[in-house]
Design a protein around this motif. Structure first.
Motif: not given
Length: 212
Positions: A76-80, A140-149, A153-160
């Protein structure tokens, strides 16, 4: 060597997303650019770039010497997600921000598997900021990158938004500009209007008048 790659190592199958790079170069923490494997023969592999649909063909012998990252076989994808706060922000406010992120992640169990960490990664006193990173595991796995991105983006907007409400937004301090005109030293700060700008502009105009 290329035939051994296909029959013995089998680093990919048709339909897998793969990233091909120099093994001596580090990969990106935000994920690698991937290609879909479309066709595999004894001597070559045909791939399609996931972003632009461009098609390329590699000889299997050349691939044997490269790093091949298989997104479908990866865990599973790890996101920063990175955030900057002013160095004068009280630590208790950082803790409030962290609690808000934890609640955000818990409220989206279908997107995020867990919050792995929230920690300071860089301190720059000259620029007056502390950088924090939010580390999460996506479902999700990186194979399905759309939902990950999208989740990132939603988390970055919430952080802002949280930063705005807690007044944690980082503003870079003005940088001084040094100009030397006719042997005289002139200095002002970007973004600060104290009358020096118009004075400096007048000096430039006078300089061109002298040349005429």
């Amino acid at each position: 060597e290329g035939i051994l790659l296909i029959f013995v190592r089998r680093p990919y199958d048709i339909g897998d997303k793969v990233a091909i790079s120099d093994p001596e170069t580090d990969t990106s923490a935000s994920g690698s650019s991937t290609w879909f494997v479309e066709k595999v023969t004894l001597y070559s592999t045909t791939v399609r770039f996931a972003t632009t649909n461009e098609v390329a063909t590699y000889s299997n012998g050349s691939l044997a010497r490269l790093r091949i990252i298989n997104a479908k076989r990866s865990p599973k994808a790890i996101v920063y997600v990175y955030n900057k706060f002013g160095s004068d922000v009280p630590f208790r406010m950082i803790q409030v921000f962290k609690a808000s992120i934890e609640n955000f992640v818990k409220s989206r169990p279908r997107e995020w598997a867990q919050l792995n960490g929230f920690r300071a990664t860089r301190v720059n006193l000259e620029a007056n900021f502390i950088e924090y990173v939010i580390v999460l595991t996506h479902r999700e796995l990186w194979q399905n990158v759309g939902p990950i991105l999208q989740s990132k983006a939603d988390l970055a907007s919430f952080s802002l938004e949280v930063s705005k409400k807690l007044d944690l937004r980082y503003e870079q301090p003005p940088k001084p500009i040094h100009l030397s005109l006719d042997g005289r030293h002139y200095q002002r700060s970007v973004g600060r209007d104290d009358g020096s700008a118009s004075s400096g502009l007048q000096q430039v105009r006078e300089m061109f008048k002298k040349e005429e």
